[in-house]
Enzyme design. Sequence first.
Site: not given
Ligand SMILES: CC(C)C[C@H](N)C(=O)O
Length: 489
Positions: A85, A385, A394, A459
Amino acid sequence: MGQIPQNVSINCPLEICPCQSTRTLFVEAFLQNNRLDHVSQVMGYHPSYLDNFLKTQNFILRGDGPLPYDYRHYIAIMAAGRHQCSYLIQLQKQEFLVQGGDQSWLKGLHCIPQKLRNLYDINKILAHRPWLLNKSHIEKLTKGKDSWSLAEVVHAIVILTHFHSLCSFVFPCGVNQELDQAGGYRYPETLQMLNNPGGNSVAAATGVSKKSSDPKDIPIPNDTRPTAGKILNGGRLNNFINKIGVADWTSGRTQNQSPPSPTEPEVGISTLMQRMKTLSEQTQECTPVELAKRFENVETQSAELGAVGPEPQGTPADIGIFIEDTQFIYQDFAKRDEHQSIPTFRVQDYSWDDHAYSLVNRLYNDVGNLLDDKFKTAYNLTYYTMGGRTDVDTSRFRRAIWNYIQCLLGIRHDDYDYGEINQLLEKSLKTFIKSACCYPECVTKKDYLKVLREFKHSEKVHVNLMVLEARMQAELLYALRTVNRYMTN
Ligand SMILES: CC(C)C[C@H](N)C(=O)O
């Protein structure tokens, strides 16, 4: 770690306008590093994480600790070398010199003190096959001539694992060279682009793969140089960031993704949400035997993924001098040498929360607290989200990602049903994660664009943060368990 608590974090879609907390963190990053480096800019998508990251990095490189400052930066160079790197190597070379490091050491490993060279085996093993680390490696370091104290070993281990795993962020996010590094600055195609790099295009967003000519020949426009005045003047910070606009291969783009390619259909967000729902409704308990079998299935399947992209084109001479044994790379845990009979690492026997955290805290000035905050932030980070959808739980998806990364390194969480990984992470995402974790230097922009197409760039950066942290925690678990075995036998 068990269930993920539902922490709410600040939502910061930095793309257009960094929020106040990010702005403050950028000032902190600038003051720490004498620049607003690209890594911090990209992590700025997730300010609560960036905060923990900066605190930890600052502490291990500049805070109280047993190792001399020049050693710390040299160890960082050795660690980044394992993934070739050059971005991190160049930054750490500068820091090494700022700390009064001996210039001749930068000629390569053959010019450094024997004591530092002795660390190389641990560096290599932790980076690629941490399960091979054993007591004798620690013993070799702590006994005899040029020996290390245990506190020094642990400090070195934390720096090594930090920089190995940072490579798993730098490459997969496409973090570009800094403007003053070789290849870091390209002429804008038009003057207008300099003022509005995101306005048109991919050209403004790329950069890591296209090496420009020698920056010595290229005048850097004055107004793109970071200066304390500009950073501290909040009103011009956005302007500054937008003009630079080349922190990574996500910069300068809007949050739209490339359209799905008809040849490689991807499981969309609605299907994923449906699967998460079904999983959360399932009540049937699995037997321990069945759970163990599911772990092994995922592990064996991962060994079949061709995660390596094109080999990097040889090792550039200026970084090759910091690397030994380039042939020693990741080997699938499922294919580890059977005669060594290395068992799966079971978190129920040695976990971060119950064991590693207190050991590292004890041996090295409470660094465990900083690491613990950072791991927890990365593990629990959520904005509820998914792509354009809101109010989504999530946690299952994120836990699958985290546990998959650790599974690649032979670590099993006994309470987890690895069957969920096969439900929630499709092959292309697993391949991306495996590359990012095990061969980060091989990840290309194409690989990055191919996965999670319906998701936002922030994301994808979030996923890469998890790769960084889950990998670091895995390396530390192996290292600290070994240190503990050394101390108790
Ligand atoms: C990695 C993503 C899918 C995470 C998602 N945007 C969340 O707020 O948890």
